[in-house]
Scaffold this motif. Structure first.
Motif, PDB file in Angstrom:
ATOM      1  N   GLU A 276       0.858  -1.195   0.000  1.00  0.00           N
ATOM      2  CA  GLU A 276       0.000   0.000   0.000  1.00  0.00           C
ATOM      3  C   GLU A 276       0.893   1.244   0.000  1.00  0.00           C
ATOM      4  O   GLU A 276       1.171   1.839   1.045  1.00  0.00           O
ATOM      5  CB  GLU A 276      -0.891  -0.015   1.244  1.00  0.00           C
ATOM      6  CG  GLU A 276      -1.788  -1.214   1.380  1.00  0.00           C
ATOM      7  CD  GLU A 276      -3.069  -1.056   0.589  1.00  0.00           C
ATOM      8  OE1 GLU A 276      -3.334   0.072   0.133  1.00  0.00           O
ATOM      9  OE2 GLU A 276      -3.789  -2.047   0.425  1.00  0.00           O
ATOM     10  N   ARG A 391     -10.046   0.512   1.167  1.00  0.00           N
ATOM     11  CA  ARG A 391     -10.201   1.324  -0.038  1.00  0.00           C
ATOM     12  C   ARG A 391      -9.809   0.535  -1.288  1.00  0.00           C
ATOM     13  O   ARG A 391     -10.510   0.561  -2.297  1.00  0.00           O
ATOM     14  CB  ARG A 391      -9.358   2.586   0.080  1.00  0.00           C
ATOM     15  CG  ARG A 391      -9.537   3.562  -1.096  1.00  0.00           C
ATOM     16  CD  ARG A 391      -8.680   4.801  -0.941  1.00  0.00           C
ATOM     17  NE  ARG A 391      -7.258   4.482  -0.948  1.00  0.00           N
ATOM     18  CZ  ARG A 391      -6.482   4.509   0.131  1.00  0.00           C
ATOM     19  NH1 ARG A 391      -6.988   4.830   1.310  1.00  0.00           N
ATOM     20  NH2 ARG A 391      -5.196   4.212   0.052  1.00  0.00           N
ATOM     21  N   ARG A 392      -8.708  -0.182  -1.222  1.00  0.00           N
ATOM     22  CA  ARG A 392      -8.250  -0.951  -2.377  1.00  0.00           C
ATOM     23  C   ARG A 392      -9.184  -2.111  -2.687  1.00  0.00           C
ATOM     24  O   ARG A 392      -9.268  -2.563  -3.825  1.00  0.00           O
ATOM     25  CB  ARG A 392      -6.840  -1.487  -2.131  1.00  0.00           C
ATOM     26  CG  ARG A 392      -5.770  -0.422  -2.234  1.00  0.00           C
ATOM     27  CD  ARG A 392      -4.387  -1.021  -2.256  1.00  0.00           C
ATOM     28  NE  ARG A 392      -4.185  -1.901  -3.402  1.00  0.00           N
ATOM     29  CZ  ARG A 392      -3.041  -2.527  -3.653  1.00  0.00           C
ATOM     30  NH1 ARG A 392      -2.011  -2.388  -2.841  1.00  0.00           N
ATOM     31  NH2 ARG A 392      -2.921  -3.302  -4.697  1.00  0.00           N
TER      32      ARG A 392
END
Length: 429
Positions: A276, A391-392
């Motif tokens: 990330e 979020r990903r």
């Protein structure tokens, strides 16, 4: 300079809480301003342990993200997800309770960031199989990680700072804090249905489909799984014994990642797939902005002012340190706050002799910095990592969604902790 540092931090924090602007961009912009003006120097940013970027956190995250990327190729996360769903008989509440308990226990042995990096992929796969929203599960795991990490010396970085300053051992933390953590986790589990109403409805057909799956078929590369297992055992053992090995967890994680890259033979795109980068950059920017507050004396002044309000009363001093630590650690990263407060508590602790347990102030600081991370979405490293993963995975968690739940958990923890400290260190001492 302190006015500039406070202004930049408050504006950046407001924008991060707003959720309409990319939080990584906000953090890096704020960092650029305090460095350019300059409120804080490059040596403060890159080399200072109290005002600079915490490279141990950054490289621990990077190393564990690479390990997770390699581990993901084996199919073990799918295996664990199916196994957990079947053992819980498809009940999403039972699954959440199971994952919360595993996260809390893992965070006590390792650290909260490492634990959520390992548990989150399993969570996403379980929720995908059952077609339910993963966000409540990830939020609950972040809370559990911060609570569980408070139990031991190695569970949360501030504990290491406190132990070094106060001369406390691993067993001291286990004896004094683990009982409280068990109580708080128990109460937290009972609150889950009320904290996340509507999160436990599952399509019966989905449950039937999951129950019919054979988890062993999910393992895609048994050979790589064995290699990963050996490396992970060594990494976890080194995490637990890092004080004896004199090797920081960040170095251990990078070594483990390097070994797995070599033995797996994976392409760069494969072993970097779970890194990330946005999260790492956000941390860097946040550390710099908080470092500016520490450098200009803002954090230290707030801590000293709070500690002198009680007029020397041992009970009220303990409770105030707990309350201030909970509140401030929910807004800024708890590592620089613990580093700033430790000398102050060290000066106050001798005055406790004859007025309660001499280590009560240290336990209040440790608990406050640990539990306080649950107050907001940026209060602890585990929270930021969870938001990035969510979020990903297209299960975004907003700042206020996390913080609304976190405020309830933190308030409950504060009430339980206040009673625990008072009874154990002043009534029974």
């Amino acid at each position: 300079m302190s006015v500039i540092a406070v202004t930049v931090f408050v504006v950046a924090y407001a924008l991060i809480a707003n959720d309409r602007v990319n939080k990584t961009l906000v953090a890096l912009t704020g960092a650029a301003i305090v460095v350019t003006l300059p409120v804080i120097s490059s040596s403060d940013v890159f080399y200072s342990r109290t005002t600079g970027i915490d490279w141990d956190v950054i490289f621990l995250l990077l190393g564990m993200m690479i390990i997770v990327s390699v581990l993901r190729r084996t199919g073990v996360f799918e295996y664990t997800a199916i196994w957990a769903a079947k053992r819980a008989k498809g009940s999403s509440l039972r699954i959440m309770v199971l994952l919360v308990l595993v996260t809390a226990f893992g965070s006590a042995l390792l650290d909260n960031v490492t634990t959520v990096l390992l548990v989150a992929p399993v969570t996403l796969l379980v929720c995908e199989r059952l077609a339910i929203n993963a966000a409540p599960f990830l939020i609950a795991e972040a809370f559990a990680a911060n609570i569980g990490g408070t139990a031991t010396l190695v569970g949360d970085p501030p504990n290491i700072i406190i132990a070094s300053r106060a001369g406390l051992s691993f067993n001291d933390f286990l004896i004094h804090l683990a009982p409280l953590v068990v109580i708080v986790i128990g109460v937290f589990v009972t609150l889950l249905p009320k904290l996340f109403p509507g999160a436990f409805t599952v399509d019966p057909q989905r449950v039937a489909d999951v129950m019919s799956l054979e988890e062993r078929e999910a393992i895609r590369d048994p050979s790589l799984l064995i290699k990963c297992g050996v490396v992970l055992v060594l990494v976890f053992a080194a995490f637990i014994a890092h004080s004896l090995l004199h090797m920081d967890p960040s170095v251990v994680a990078l070594l483990g990642a390097g070994i797995l890259i070599v033995v797996s033979g994976l392409e760069r795109a494969d072993y970097l797939a779970s890194v990330e980068w946005d999260t790492l950059l956000f941390f860097a920017g946040l550390f710099i902005m908080v470092g500016a507050l520490v450098k200009t004396g803002v954090v230290g002044q707030l801590a000293r002012s709070a500690a002198t309000v009680t007029g020397g009363n041992a009970v009220w001093t303990t409770m105030l340190i707990l309350a201030v630590s909970l509140a401030v650690s929910g807004v800024i990263n708890n590592v620089p706050f613990a580093a700033t407060m430790a000398p102050i508590v060290g000066e106050l602790a001798p005055s406790m002799l004859g007025h309660g347990h001499p280590h009560a102030l240290w336990w209040a600081l440790a608990i406050g910095t640990g539990f306080g991370g649950n107050l907001t979405a940026v209060g602890a490293s585990a929270n930021v990592v969870i938001l990035g993963i969510a979020r990903r995975a297209d299960n975004p968690i907003t700042f206020w969604e996390f913080t609304r739940k976190g405020a309830v958990v933190t308030a409950t923890s504060f009430a339980l902790t206040g009673v625990y400290l008072w009874v154990r260190y002043f009534v029974l001492s």
